[in-house]
Design a protein around this motif. Structure first.
Motif: not given
Length: 177
Positions: A33-40
């Motif tokens: 989820x963190x990758x979806x909303x901030x990391x990427x």
């Protein structure tokens, strides 16, 4: 003295396996989820070279991190073991929900191993971002990787929901009468 059971008839190993699988799948769902909303989205705001450098660095850190790999794999084994223990103990309702979680999480591993990791390797093989001339590789990577990460987020979140349901059923089945 009953050292291998909890108060309501659940075994300690069953309790530990269910809790461990829930926590580990939760950690993975949170990571995806963190990758979806901030990391990427963060590196995507920069140019192609910035994006490649950021992704190469993140992938290298994750690849070299034994804790990540352990959590990533043990989450599945804990869920499968938990489902087997629950089935053997006659708690079919709990076993079905944990089994569903294991299948959903297995989908996460399959997507990761067949799509995301090969894309990571392709990006790593592109070499130094400062010398990169093949920018279509960035577009292929970004689009496919982000889409499959959404699938991983959805599957791991659904697995977490199934494990939470299993915990509720487990609590009902093992509470003292």
């Amino acid at each position: 003295m009953r050292t291998n059971t909890t108060a309501g008839g659940g075994s300690r190993i069953a309790t530990v396996l269910l809790m461990v699988s829930t926590v580990l799948v939760g950690l993975m769902a949170g990571l995806f989820f963190a990758f979806d909303v901030s990391v990427m989205p963060g590196p995507a705001r920069g140019g192609g070279r910035t994006y490649v450098t950021a992704m190469q660095n993140m992938n290298a850190v994750i690849d070299g991190n034994g804790l990540f790999g352990t959590v990533f794999v043990v989450a599945l084994f804990a869920a499968v073991a938990s489902a087997a223990v629950e089935l053997r103990r006659g708690r079919r309702g709990v076993a079905v929900w944990v089994g569903a979680a294991a299948v959903l999480y297995l989908a996460v591993l399959v997507v990761t191993l067949t799509v995301n990791i090969p894309l990571n390797n392709e990006l790593a093989d592109a070499g130094d971002a400062a010398r990169l001339t093949d920018f279509p590789i960035v577009d292929r990577f970004r689009g496919t990787w982000a889409a499959t990460n959404i699938v991983r987020t959805a599957c791991s979140t659904a697995a977490l929901i199934a494990l939470v349901r299993a915990l509720v059923l487990y609590g009902r089945a093992t509470r003292p009468r």
